[in-house]
Design an enzyme around this catalytic site. Structure first.
Site, PDB file in Angstrom:
ATOM      1  N   LYS A 114       0.665  -1.240  -0.124  1.00 33.44           N
ATOM      2  CA  LYS A 114       0.044   0.185   0.160  1.00 33.44           C
ATOM      3  C   LYS A 114       0.826   1.264  -0.015  1.00 33.44           C
ATOM      4  CE  LYS A 114      -4.624  -1.736   1.545  1.00 33.44           C
ATOM      5  NZ  LYS A 114      -5.571  -1.630   2.502  1.00 33.44           N
ATOM      6  N   LYS A 197      -4.172 -10.155  -5.772  1.00 30.16           N
ATOM      7  CA  LYS A 197      -5.434 -10.528  -5.127  1.00 30.16           C
ATOM      8  C   LYS A 197      -6.598  -9.579  -5.444  1.00 30.16           C
ATOM      9  CE  LYS A 197      -5.963  -8.232  -0.772  1.00 30.16           C
ATOM     10  NZ  LYS A 197      -7.066  -8.044   0.193  1.00 30.16           N
ATOM     11  N   LYS A 200     -10.398  -3.922  -2.702  1.00 28.94           N
ATOM     12  CA  LYS A 200     -11.106  -2.888  -2.785  1.00 28.94           C
ATOM     13  C   LYS A 200     -10.243  -1.817  -3.330  1.00 28.94           C
ATOM     14  CE  LYS A 200     -14.074  -3.984   1.156  1.00 28.94           C
ATOM     15  NZ  LYS A 200     -13.400  -4.456   2.076  1.00 28.94           N
TER      16      LYS A 200
END
Ligand code: ATP
Ligand code: LTN
Length: 335
Positions: A114, A197, A200
């Protein structure tokens, strides 16, 4: 009679839940809810580790709650609540901050992923986020944490922090939790990039089936899933797109991988895609409809969440009081 072990899980209100959240997490919570005493909550404190607009945050929080109920969580059995309604989560997180090493947090893959996408200004919350997750888990004497594969490392860190704390004070203050990761569905991949993966926070919505997509959108996304140029339907890591569609079918139907592979002997990729789309739509549509109904009566939904928060707070306060007295904090008035 032995009291039931405690199971706990959570979901971030960063967008509407997607197929990965449902098959990797929510479906398992529903399946396990009768076996354990369960806590399930919407982690709004976690969601703000990346920027959120106030409108989206509150909308996604209620959507996630309605989705969980629509998927089958029974609020009489499961304590369902919003994380920020129980301030003990943030309180314990501070304490655990003082029992966690900088190096441990730097090794977390979710932080590395992230932060590499966040540009220059990376919030400290993104770095310390696994400590808040440890606090979520340890506050409730949790034994079982059903999560997707991506969260295994965070549960391992929680175990390390809890063990360290217990050793430091030579008392079993915290129960050491275990991750419960289901085989199929544990890692549903992005349909456009089956090596990442389903997430969101994906850049491109085409690879993510949101559980509130229309049937048409779902069908389009699944039929457009990236596969390789071959034609044989086999379950191997070098055919990640095909493997992912098979995993989705396994997680929905609970059939074995072999059974599904056998069924597609001599058939084309197109068959697999059409059938997978149909299965997903059949699974998602009734949940969607139910969630829509629940959202029409917001007062009842909020009552369920307030009631859950009150029950959660009682448990959390007991744990926190135990931690405070162990550390040596002088009790405040009323405690
Ligand atoms: P993001 O990727 O933006 O951090 P997320 O999609 O992981 O968000 P969360 O709300 O953080 O969503 O996850 C809720 C639950 O869903 C967790 O238990 C997580 O392990 C599980 N989960 C998330 N993505 C997947 C996936 N692709 N496959 C299986 N399980 C998943
Ligand atoms: N970190 C998790 C969400 C999460 C969680 C938890 C999961 C926050 N607190 C406690 C299980 C138990 C995620 O990003 N999926």
């Amino acid at each position: 009679m032995k009291t039931k072990d405690i199971m706990l899980s959570a979901i971030q209100p960063t967008s509407y839940p997607h197929l990965g959240n449902y098959l990797g997490a929510v479906k398992n919570w529903v399946k396990l809810q009768d076996q354990y005493r369960s806590y399930c909550f919407i982690v709004d404190l976690h969601a703000i580790t990346v920027p959120q607009t106030p409108e989206n945050l509150s909308l996604n929080t209620l959507n996630a709650a309605a989705f969980n109920l629509a998927a089958g969580l029974n609020p009489k059995e499961v304590t369902l609540f919003i994380q920020s309604h129980v301030k003990e989560h943030a309180e314990l997180a501070w304490i655990l901050n003082c029992f966690t090493y900088f190096g441990e947090l730097g090794r977390m893959t979710q932080f590395k992923d992230k932060s590499s996408k966040s540009g220059e200004n990376i919030g400290a919350g993104l770095f310390t986020y696994p400590i808040l997750m440890a606090s979520d888990i340890l506050l409730y004497d949790t034994k079982i944490v059903p999560v997707g594969e991506d969260q295994r490392q965070h549960v391992e860190l929680t175990r390390n922090i809890a063990t360290r704390f217990n050793h430091r004070f030579e008392k079993e203050i915290f129960i050491i939790p275990e991750p419960r990761i289901q085989g199929s569905g544990a890692r549903i991949m992005d349909l456009q990039d089956p090596t990442s993966k389903m997430s969101k926070s994906a850049q491109n919505d085409k690879g993510v089936v949101f559980m509130n997509d229309s049937a048409k959108e779902m069908e389009k996304k699944i039929k457009g899933a990236v596969t390789d140029s071959g034609s044989e339907i086999v379950y191997t890591p070098d055919k990640p797109g095909i493997k992912n569609l098979i995993d989705i079918q396994v997680a929905i139907t609970q059939k074995s991988i072999q059974e599904i592979v056998d069924h597609y002997q001599g058939k084309m990729y197109g068959h697999l895609k059409v059938d997978t789309a149909k299965l997903v739509m059949e699974e998602a549509m009734p949940i969607q409809e139910k969630a829509g109904q629940l959202l029409k009566d917001k007062d009842t939904l909020i009552d369920i969440l307030h009631d859950g928060a009150e029950r959660a707070r009682n448990h959390a306060r007991e744990t926190l009081d135990r931690v405070y007295s162990t550390i040596g904090f002088v009790p405040g008035k009323g405690r």
